[in-house]
Scaffold this active site. Structure first.
Site, PDB file in Angstrom:
ATOM      1  CG  HIS A   1      -1.724  -1.172   1.470  1.00  0.00           C
ATOM      2  ND1 HIS A   1      -2.836  -1.453   0.712  1.00  0.00           N
ATOM      3  CD2 HIS A   1      -1.643  -2.172   2.392  1.00  0.00           C
ATOM      4  CE1 HIS A   1      -3.408  -2.561   1.167  1.00  0.00           C
ATOM      5  NE2 HIS A   1      -2.704  -3.019   2.176  1.00  0.00           N
TER       6      HIS A   1
HETATM    7  C1  BDR Z   1      -2.925   0.904   5.303  1.00  0.00           C
HETATM    8  O1  BDR Z   1      -3.182   0.511   6.646  1.00  0.00           O
HETATM    9  C2  BDR Z   1      -1.990   0.162   7.270  1.00  0.00           C
HETATM   10  O2  BDR Z   1      -2.134  -1.030   7.977  1.00  0.00           O
HETATM   11  C3  BDR Z   1      -0.931   0.092   6.212  1.00  0.00           C
HETATM   12  O3  BDR Z   1       0.327   0.525   6.735  1.00  0.00           O
HETATM   13  C4  BDR Z   1      -1.432   1.030   5.158  1.00  0.00           C
HETATM   14  O4  BDR Z   1      -1.045   2.369   5.429  1.00  0.00           O
HETATM   15  C5  BDR Z   1      -3.582  -0.088   4.380  1.00  0.00           C
HETATM   16  O5  BDR Z   1      -4.943  -0.134   4.608  1.00  0.00           O
END
Ligand code: BDR
Ligand code: CA
Length: 305
Positions: free
Chosen positions: A234
């Site tokens: 992500h």
């Molecule tokens: C986002 O949520 C966090 O757990 C990850 O680091 C990312 O920023 C994904 O949904």
């Protein structure tokens, strides 16, 4: 060659935030890091950011930020990122001290010259607090690249993504603030998956950062972020969306969210573009090339020549 963009990175490391931090070192002029509670507590996200900088041999100031969302209780994602936020690692205290300037002040100072670029890979609590403290701040932010939200469902609830859901009030303030923003949501980040081939590449590179990130990636695979073809990267997407815009396709739009504590909390609604709102939604990534850049940065985060 043009100089790399200067940025402030607001993050909650977090396994994929760790990859984003290394991408920031390699592909930007990383001026400052601000931490926020999200994946794990503020103590852990701040310790992790300092540790990753030390591991990478970088000297970037780390400013501690908000320990809880604006109006709702904090919720961690330690089942996915590990108790420390970095898999099984018990993050050691870095020799590099954290800055004695807090995140909100650091963000306001950073933007003083105008046209500032911020990349945010966690809940937007620090950004919203900075806007509340200085309502003229949005005029001095050139662009905010944010990982969060999405157009097709969520990962913490059926409709909401984690960073959006954890602090929906901060997201709402940010979206209404006038800050030009691009959203790198789940619809985009689920195209950028890393799995065994990337773990193998990191292991065989054998550098300090690569071996550790291979461990983190294995933990991430075993603990929740399970996708058939790999784990979504992500947070690096928001960073690389800035540095390598040719690898992403974005649409102009108008994003709003809901702060009501029901099934729509933190859901991002993507509407028709409005002339007075500078919002964009990333819709497509050139995944092979994006993954290649993430692996390069994880192996060797020294700035690209
Ligand atoms: C986002 O949520 C966090 O757990 C990850 O680091 C990312 O920023 C994904 O949904
Ligand atoms: Ca994150």
């Amino acid at each position: 060659m043009t100089a790399p963009p200067r940025i402030l990175l607001d993050c909650d490391p977090g396994i994929d935030d760790a990859f984003a931090l290394l991408c920031a070192l390699k592909f930007t002029g990383l001026d400052a890091i601000t931490t926020v509670s999200g994946n794990v507590s503020i103590n852990n996200t701040t310790r992790n950011a300092r540790f990753i900088m030390e591991l990478a041999g970088a000297d970037v100031p780390v400013h501690r930020g908000a320990s809880a969302p604006l109006e709702v209780d904090g919720v961690a994602a330690d089942e996915i990122h590990g108790a420390s936020g970095l898999g099984k690692l018990k993050t050691p205290e870095s020799a590099r001290p954290e800055s004695n300037v807090g995140a909100v002040e650091a963000i306001i100072d950073y933007c003083a010259g105008g046209d500032a670029t911020i990349v945010a890979t966690g809940p937007l609590t620090n950004i919203a607090l900075a806007v509340q403290q200085d309502p003229t701040l949005p005029e001095r932010i050139g662009h905010l690249f944010w990982m969060g939200g999405g157009t097709e469902g969520g990962n913490v609830t059926e409709r909401a993504e984690f960073n959006a859901w954890v602090d929906p009030h901060a997201l709402d303030i940010t979206l209404r603030s006038g800050i030009p923003l691009t959203m790198f949501g789940l619809n985009l980040t689920h195209q950028v998956l890393m799995g065994q081939p990337e773990i193998d590449a990191l292991r065989s590179a054998g550098t300090a950062t690569a071996s550790m990130l291979a461990d983190f990636l294995e933990f991430y695979r075993e603990n929740g972020a399970r996708h058939v073809a790999g784990q979504p990267m992500h947070d690096p997407c928001a960073l690389l969306g800035l540095t390598h815009p040719d690898l992403f396709e974005t649409n102009k739009s108008h994003i709003v969210t809901s702060t009501i504590d029901d099934e729509d909390r933190g859901r991002t609604f993507v509407n028709e573009p409005q002339t007075n709102v500078e919002h964009y939604v990333a819709v497509r990534a050139n995944a092979p090339q994006v993954i290649d850049l993430i692996v390069q940065a994880a192996i060797d985060p020294t700035p690209a020549a």
